[in-house]
Design a protein around this motif. Sequence first.
Motif, mmCIF file in Angstrom:
data_model
loop_
_atom_site.group_PDB
_atom_site.id
_atom_site.type_symbol
_atom_site.label_atom_id
_atom_site.label_comp_id
_atom_site.label_asym_id
_atom_site.label_seq_id
_atom_site.Cartn_x
_atom_site.Cartn_y
_atom_site.Cartn_z
ATOM 1 N N THR A 508 0.855 -1.185 0.000
ATOM 2 C CA THR A 508 0.000 0.000 0.000
ATOM 3 C C THR A 508 0.888 1.231 0.000
ATOM 4 N N LEU A 509 0.753 2.048 -1.025
ATOM 5 C CA LEU A 509 1.624 3.210 -1.196
ATOM 6 C C LEU A 509 1.031 4.430 -0.499
ATOM 7 N N PRO A 510 1.893 5.336 -0.014
ATOM 8 C CA PRO A 510 1.383 6.541 0.637
ATOM 9 C C PRO A 510 0.657 7.471 -0.334
ATOM 10 N N ALA A 511 0.984 7.353 -1.608
ATOM 11 C CA ALA A 511 0.301 8.129 -2.646
ATOM 12 C C ALA A 511 0.308 7.312 -3.925
ATOM 13 N N ALA A 512 -0.705 7.492 -4.743
ATOM 14 C CA ALA A 512 -0.787 6.728 -5.987
ATOM 15 C C ALA A 512 0.361 7.104 -6.925
ATOM 16 N N ILE A 513 0.882 6.097 -7.634
ATOM 17 C CA ILE A 513 1.926 6.342 -8.629
ATOM 18 C C ILE A 513 1.444 5.831 -9.979
ATOM 19 N N LYS A 514 1.839 6.515 -11.035
ATOM 20 C CA LYS A 514 1.446 6.119 -12.380
ATOM 21 C C LYS A 514 2.501 5.180 -12.963
ATOM 22 N N ALA A 515 2.062 4.026 -13.432
ATOM 23 C CA ALA A 515 2.993 3.027 -13.943
ATOM 24 C C ALA A 515 2.313 2.207 -15.024
ATOM 25 N N LEU A 546 -8.629 -4.127 -10.375
ATOM 26 C CA LEU A 546 -8.069 -4.564 -11.651
ATOM 27 C C LEU A 546 -7.332 -5.883 -11.439
ATOM 28 N N GLU A 547 -7.753 -6.928 -12.157
ATOM 29 C CA GLU A 547 -7.240 -8.268 -11.927
ATOM 30 C C GLU A 547 -6.445 -8.757 -13.139
ATOM 31 N N PHE A 548 -5.248 -9.311 -12.858
ATOM 32 C CA PHE A 548 -4.377 -9.813 -13.921
ATOM 33 C C PHE A 548 -3.791 -11.161 -13.491
ATOM 34 N N SER A 549 -3.522 -11.995 -14.472
ATOM 35 C CA SER A 549 -2.839 -13.268 -14.227
ATOM 36 C C SER A 549 -1.457 -13.212 -14.867
ATOM 37 N N ARG A 558 15.253 -14.995 -14.499
ATOM 38 C CA ARG A 558 14.343 -14.223 -15.335
ATOM 39 C C ARG A 558 13.243 -13.640 -14.451
ATOM 40 N N LYS A 559 12.861 -12.411 -14.742
ATOM 41 C CA LYS A 559 11.785 -11.769 -13.992
ATOM 42 C C LYS A 559 10.435 -12.037 -14.649
ATOM 43 N N GLY A 560 9.418 -12.072 -13.819
ATOM 44 C CA GLY A 560 8.071 -12.061 -14.334
ATOM 45 C C GLY A 560 7.657 -10.624 -14.597
ATOM 46 N N ILE A 561 7.145 -10.343 -15.780
ATOM 47 C CA ILE A 561 6.841 -8.958 -16.164
ATOM 48 C C ILE A 561 5.373 -8.847 -16.548
ATOM 49 N N LEU A 562 4.650 -7.994 -15.848
ATOM 50 C CA LEU A 562 3.267 -7.687 -16.175
ATOM 51 C C LEU A 562 3.229 -6.328 -16.859
ATOM 52 N N LYS A 563 2.908 -6.320 -18.144
ATOM 53 C CA LYS A 563 2.783 -5.073 -18.893
ATOM 54 C C LYS A 563 1.310 -4.669 -18.889
ATOM 55 N N LEU A 564 1.014 -3.548 -18.274
ATOM 56 C CA LEU A 564 -0.365 -3.084 -18.180
ATOM 57 C C LEU A 564 -0.845 -2.541 -19.531
#
Length: 602
Positions: A508-515, A546-549, A558-564
Amino acid sequence: MKIPLAILCLSTASGPLYGQDLRLQANDAIEKGVDFLLDRQLLDGSWGGWVDQWYPTGITPLVVYTLLKCGVPSEHPAIMRAFTWMEPRPPQRVYSAGFTLLALEASQDRSKTPWMEELAGDLLSWMPDSGVFDYGSGHSHEDLSNTLLAGLALDACEKAGIRIPTKYWRKLYTGTMSCLTPVEEVKNEAGESLRRRGFTYRPGAGPSGSMTAAGITLLELCARNLGDGLAARHRKTMEKVQIECLQWLGDFFVTSGNPPNRSWGAFNLWGYERVGALRGIEKIGAHDWYKEGATALLKRQTSLGSWDRTPSKETIDLAQEQHGELGTSMALLFLRRATASAVSGAVGQPHWESSPQQGELILRASGDTPMTFWVSKPPIQPEIVRYFWRKVGDVEWRLLKEEKNPAQGFAFQHRFGTSGEFQIRAEAESPESLFNSGIIQVKIEMVLEHELLEYAQDGEKNLLKRFLPEVRTSSEKSAHPGKLAADTYLKTAWMCEVDDPNPSITLTLPAAIKANKVMFAHPNTMPFRKGLARPRHLLILLNSKLEFSLEMPKEENRKGILKLPKTTSIKTLEVRILSAWTGEVGQSPLGFSEIEVQKAGR
């Protein structure tokens, strides 16, 4: 990593050639030590020990310097990834700047000269009027240990063609001499009077082995770089002081610990190596410093190839890891005679061949990128040779090459797309028969994968660096709390309890961030920890709606990458682990070493 005996030469041009057994054992120990360090490089290209706000690059510059001096080439992916990770993290303290400059000079890469010039300027700006450095920018006390690293770094600059003004070397000489103890009159076994003295950590304290070696080192560096600028009377005094200090080092010589009763024994041994190289001597007092030191180190090397405290494969203990990397680096610098080594990075070609007991055909391989394959000693001249390959751990064989040209044993070259370990076999076909080789297992190290190089830059792009998120987890092991998944360090990790049936973590972030991108790193990214349990299928919830798999890569590196689909304001990020690779949910400790959030360009 295979490093040939010609590179690991254990004698100076004027020094003795040690017994064959000691040379071979030391070469083998160096090779194992290099492999230990390479196997502990993190996914971002760093080694994670000793990292904090004042030492943003931690132990990484020392490890890179050590690997280069041990013959790992500067174009090796591990070295290139490490430099890429280090560059945007400017040193805040003398130790970091010092080892970074040593590593940059050892790389022999003159494109890095501007980087060196910038760091040299920082070092000179931190130099106090006393000539004895503190940790940097007036931080804490002045001491000879920091001064040693500064002196070695400034000497590295001179080697790279960066001129250091004479006034700084004069100041360094004065500062070094201020840490000299008074002369002590002693008698040897024959009753003859001798004079000895040492150097101290801080002016007015007692002498120690590591600091006496540091003082001798600094005086040698000052003399070399001042040249004719050092007055004859000072040169005479310097030589007299060094002889008296060598007497002290010889009288208190040890291969374990730091005399008389100080810590940092590995640092003391590296001091003997520097003194031996810079003074051109093979004995300190009555002691053959290299033979005695190498013999002791060979006995203390662990089965993993390391020195000092080292954890097992299954544990993640930051304190043990960083001591293992530090102790191993210092031991390798001693065994390699790093100060006397004029050439870094020249490595010969590794070679493999199959056993004749495993097949009628002998399969051979040499090199890395590219790698050359060929066969020899077929019972009958074949018309065609097929080469097959698979990754270690895979079951299925794939055709690598079908070679019909009999020149040089049906030889061909191949470039693998990734680094790693592969198994190779061959079969030779003639009209009458089919012959098979045994299996060889080759190791590819020189492929610089673009994806891994990008990982070295991810830390600076991570938006969570600017925030301190509140972290909640379904469970956590005592040494691996949830906050470690968002601390920007891949060395640490959140891990759930073994019996957690529904592992989850929420930021939980102290303020929303755009990503527009969320990245997940497995909890164990070091090569030597392959095969441990790690997440596979994830359910990701952004802002609780917002739900993603996402399926995590099977490979630990290798990293797992979720591209919105579009840039999104994120206030909360919940991750649920639904299944695992090499393990089961509810029966394995699972988690992440890092969760990263980025706003990447399209």
